[in-house]
Design an enzyme around this catalytic site. Structure first.
Site, PDB file in Angstrom:
ATOM      1  N   GLU A 160       0.640  -1.140   0.002  1.00 25.44           N
ATOM      2  CA  GLU A 160      -0.495  -0.365  -0.116  1.00 25.44           C
ATOM      3  C   GLU A 160       0.779   1.193   0.467  1.00 25.44           C
ATOM      4  O   GLU A 160       0.314   2.110   0.697  1.00 25.44           O
ATOM      5  CB  GLU A 160      -1.285  -0.051   0.839  1.00 25.44           C
ATOM      6  N   GLU A 372      -5.195  -8.645   0.229  1.00 25.72           N
ATOM      7  CA  GLU A 372      -5.496  -8.205   1.224  1.00 25.72           C
ATOM      8  C   GLU A 372      -7.077  -7.659   0.975  1.00 25.72           C
ATOM      9  O   GLU A 372      -7.443  -7.816  -0.526  1.00 25.72           O
ATOM     10  CB  GLU A 372      -5.555  -6.799   2.036  1.00 25.72           C
TER      11      GLU A 372
HETATM   12  C1  BG6 Z   1      -4.349  -2.742   5.034  1.00 21.79           C
HETATM   13  C2  BG6 Z   1      -3.174  -2.502   5.476  1.00 21.79           C
HETATM   14  O1  BG6 Z   1      -4.465  -1.048   4.293  1.00 21.79           O
HETATM   15  O2  BG6 Z   1      -5.584  -2.957   5.775  1.00 21.79           O
HETATM   16  C3  BG6 Z   1      -2.621  -3.456   6.248  1.00 21.79           C
HETATM   17  O3  BG6 Z   1      -1.962  -2.856   4.296  1.00 21.79           O
HETATM   18  C4  BG6 Z   1      -3.944  -3.046   7.810  1.00 21.79           C
HETATM   19  O4  BG6 Z   1      -1.919  -3.408   7.782  1.00 21.79           O
HETATM   20  C5  BG6 Z   1      -5.637  -2.924   6.788  1.00 21.79           C
HETATM   21  O5  BG6 Z   1      -4.123  -3.988   8.914  1.00 21.79           O
HETATM   22  C6  BG6 Z   1      -6.738  -3.468   7.418  1.00 21.79           C
HETATM   23  O6  BG6 Z   1      -6.121  -1.991   8.434  1.00 21.79           O
HETATM   24  P1  BG6 Z   1      -7.040  -1.457   9.793  1.00 21.79           P
HETATM   25  O7  BG6 Z   1      -6.686  -0.649  10.250  1.00 21.79           O
HETATM   26  O8  BG6 Z   1      -8.079  -1.768   9.675  1.00 21.79           O
HETATM   27  O9  BG6 Z   1      -5.681  -2.379  10.389  1.00 21.79           O
END
Ligand code: BG6
Length: 481
Positions: A160, A372
Site C-alpha cells: 500500500e 488483502e
Molecule cells: C490494509 C493494511 O490497509 O488494511 C493492513 O495493509 C491493515 O496493514 C489492513 O491492517 C486493515 O486495516 P486496519 O486499519 O483495520 O488495520
C-alpha cells in the site's frame, strides 16, 4: 467451477502486526515500535506473538488447506539499523518460517516492506523524503534476494505505497500526526517508484526464477451519479489514487490528469535522469492488490484544503478518512446507497474485487492476486471456545461469489489472500478489531500480553474457509457446525 486448478487460496499478515518479539534476537526498532497509539489500544511490541507461535500457526493454516501465505519480512529484524550489519538470527527466523510453509506445500508470498520502516532510517534520512532511501531499500532487497533466492518464488515490493501518500497529508501510519504537503508526499512517491523499479530489475537479475510485483490498495471509483462531472471526478480519482502508481511501474509514466493536478496544486516532482527509463523497463510479473471495497466519488470544485483542523482528530472516525480522501480539483468521497447491508448492519461492496480485477486485467494485461480483503470487527470468544463469526463468513462468501464471476468474465486472478490468517493488531485500532480465521486470546493490555500464552482458537470462519479451499471455491454455503 471457475477457479483455476492451481488457484492460490491463502491469507495475509504483516510482520509488525503479527510477530511481536520486538526486542528479541538482535532486532532493531521500527517506526511502529515507537508510534503514538490511539488511546486504549495495544502496541505492536507483542502483537500475536507469531515469533514464538509460527509453527503452530502455519500448521493451522495447513489444516485449512492453504496453498499460499502472504506475509512480510521485518526490515529491522534483518538489518537492525536499516542498513549495515545483517542480523543472522533474523535471516534464520524467516528461513525457518519458509521451511515450515513448504513442509505443508504452502507457497510464501513475501512483502519486502509493509509500513514498518526501521527507526534508524527514519532518523537518518527522514524516511522516504530522501533519495538515499533508494540505496537503503535496494541494499535491503539485495540481502533478501541473496539469502532467500531458493526459498521465495513470489515477492511483493511494498504494501500500500499509494495509501501512505493518498492519506498521507496526516502521517497516520508512521504515527507522527504532522502535516505533510502534497509536494512532500508526491516526491516521496516518486522516490519510492524509482526504488521499486530498481528492486524489480535486481530481483530479475539475482533470482531469475522468482516473480515480483507491487501490492498497492486498489479500488474502483463509482461515479456518484450519471452527471458527467461525477464521472470525470471518478476517472480523476482513479488516476490519482491508483494509476499514478501502477502506470509508473508498468508503463514508466504518470497519467496526464495527475500531472494537471500537480500543476493546480503547485506540486513539482524532482525527476532525475534515467528515472522513467528505469520504470519503463522493469516489467513486474504480476500485480498484487489489496481491496476492501470500492469507492464512490462525486465532483468537487477546486479549493485549497486546510488540514490543520484535523491534526488531532480521532482517526478512527470514518468521516475523518473520508475527508482525507477529498482531493480538490479531483473529486470527493461519498457514501454508496447500493452497497450490500450485511446481517450485522455493516454495509459492504461484494463487487469490489470483481470490478477492480477486471479493470486491472484490461489495463495492464498482467495476472493479479488479491493480497488483502476482509472484514475487521470484535469477535466474542465463548466459554466453550467457539467464535461464531457468521458476519465474516457472509462478507467473504459474497465477495468470493462475485470474484468467481469476475474470473468467468476475464479477470486474470491467480490467488486470493484475505486479511488475515491469524488475528493481529490493526493499524490504528488495536487487537480488538479482528480479521483472522484463527482467534488469538489476548486483549489490549500489553503487560498481560507480555506473559500471555496467546492461545489460538478456530473460528467458525476457519471451518468455512477450509471447505471453500477443499472444494476450490465450489462450496461457499455451509451450515457451519
Ligand atoms: C490494509 C493494511 O490497509 O488494511 C493492513 O495493509 C491493515 O496493514 C489492513 O491492517 C486493515 O486495516 P486496519 O486499519 O483495520 O488495520
Amino acid at each position: 467451477m471457475s477457479f483455476p486448478k492451481d488457484f492460490l487460496w491463502g491469507a495475509s499478515s504483516s510482520s509488525a502486526q503479527i510477530e511481536g518479539g520486538y526486542n528479541e534476537d538482535g532486532r532493531g526498532l521500527s517506526i511502529w515500535d515507537v508510534k503514538e497509539l490511539n488511546s486504549g489500544t495495544c502496541s505492536f511490541h507483542y502483537a500475536s506473538d507469531f515469533y514464538h507461535h509460527y509453527k503452530e500457526d502455519i500448521a493451522l493454516m495447513a489444516e485449512m488447506g492453504f496453498k499460499a501465505y502472504r506475509m512480510s519480512i521485518s526490515w529491522s529484524r534483518i538489518l537492525p539499523n536499516g542498513e549495515g550489519e545483517v542480523n543472522q538470527k533474523g535471516i534464520d527466523f524467516y528461513k525457518d518460517v519458509f521451511k515450515e510453509c513448504y513442509k505443508y506445500g504452502i507457497e510464501p508470498i513475501v512483502t519486502i516492506f509493509h509500513f514498518d520502516l526501521p527507526l534508524a532510517l527514519q532518523e537518518k534520512y527522514g524516511g522516504w523524503n530522501d533519495r538515499r532511501m533508494i540505496d537503503a531499500y535496494l541494499n535491503y532487497c539485495k540481502v533478501l534476494f541473496e539469502n532467500y533466492k531458493d526459498d521465495v518464488k513470489y515477492w511483493l515490493t511494498y504494501n500500500e505505497q499509494n495509501m501512505l501518500i493518498f492519506f498521507g497529508a496526516l502521517d497516520m501510519l508512521g504515527g507522527s500526526k504532522t502535516f505533510q504537503s502534497g509536494n512532500t508526499l508526491y516526491n516521496q512517491a516518486h522516490i519510492q517508484n524509482v526504488a521499486q523499479a530498481k528492486a524489480i530489475h535486481l530481483c530479475h537479475e539475482m533470482c531469475p526464477s522468482a516473480k515480483i510485483g507491487p501490492a498497492p490498495n486498489i479500488t474502483t471509483s463509482y461515479p456518484k451519479t450519471c452527471n458527467p462531472v461525477d464521472y470525470l471526478a471518478a476517472m480523476n480519482m482513479d488516476d490519482l489514487r491508483n494509476n499514478f502508481y501502477l502506470d509508473a511501474l508498468v508503463f514508466g509514466k504518470y497519467p496526464q490528469s495527475v500531472l494537471r493536478y500537480f500543476k493546480m496544486n503547485d506540486i513539482t516532482i524532482d525527476v532525475q535522469d534515467g528515472d522513467f527509463e528505469c520504470m519503463e523497463t522493469c516489467h513486474p510479473d504480476f500485480i498484487g492488490f489489496n481491496c476492501y471495497g470500492n469507492d464512490t466519488t462525486e465532483h468537487l470544485e477546486y479549493y485549497k484544503v486546510d488540514f490543520s483542523d484535523m491534526l488531532n482528530a480521532d482517526n478512527r472516525d470514518m468521516s475523518y478518512l473520508m475527508k482525507l480522501m477529498d482531493k480538490p480539483g479531483v473529486g470527493r468521497a461519498s457514501q454508496n446507497e447500493y452497497f450490500t447491508k450485511g446481517e450485522d448492519g455493516h454495509s459492504f461492496d461484494p463487487y469490489c474485487i470483481r470490478v477492480t480485477a477486471r479493470r486491472l486485467t484490461d489495463r495492464y494485461h498482467l495476472p493479479v492476486i488479491i493480497t488483502e480483503n476482509g472484514y475487521g470487527r470484535p469477535d466474542v470468544l465463548e466459554e466453550d471456545g467457539n467464535i461464531h463469526d457468521s458476519y465474516r463468513i457472509e462478507h467473504l462468501r459474497e465477495t468470493i461469489r462475485q470474484m468467481e464471476i469476475g474470473i468467468e468474465e476475464g479477470a486474470n486472478i491467480m490467488g486470493y489472500c484475505p486479511w488475515s490468517a491469524v488475528d493481529l493488531v490493526s493499524t490504528r485500532e488495536g487487537i480488538s478489531k479482528r480479521y483472522g480465521f484463527i482467534y488469538v486470546d489476548r486483549d489490549e493490555d500489553d503487560e498481560k500480553a507480555k506473559s500471555s500464552q496467546m492461545k489460538r482458537y478456530r473460528k467458525d470462519s476457519f471451518y468455512w474457509y477450509k471447505q471453500v479451499i477443499e472444494t476450490n471455491g465450489e462450496k461457499l454455503d455451509m451450515e457451519v457446525r
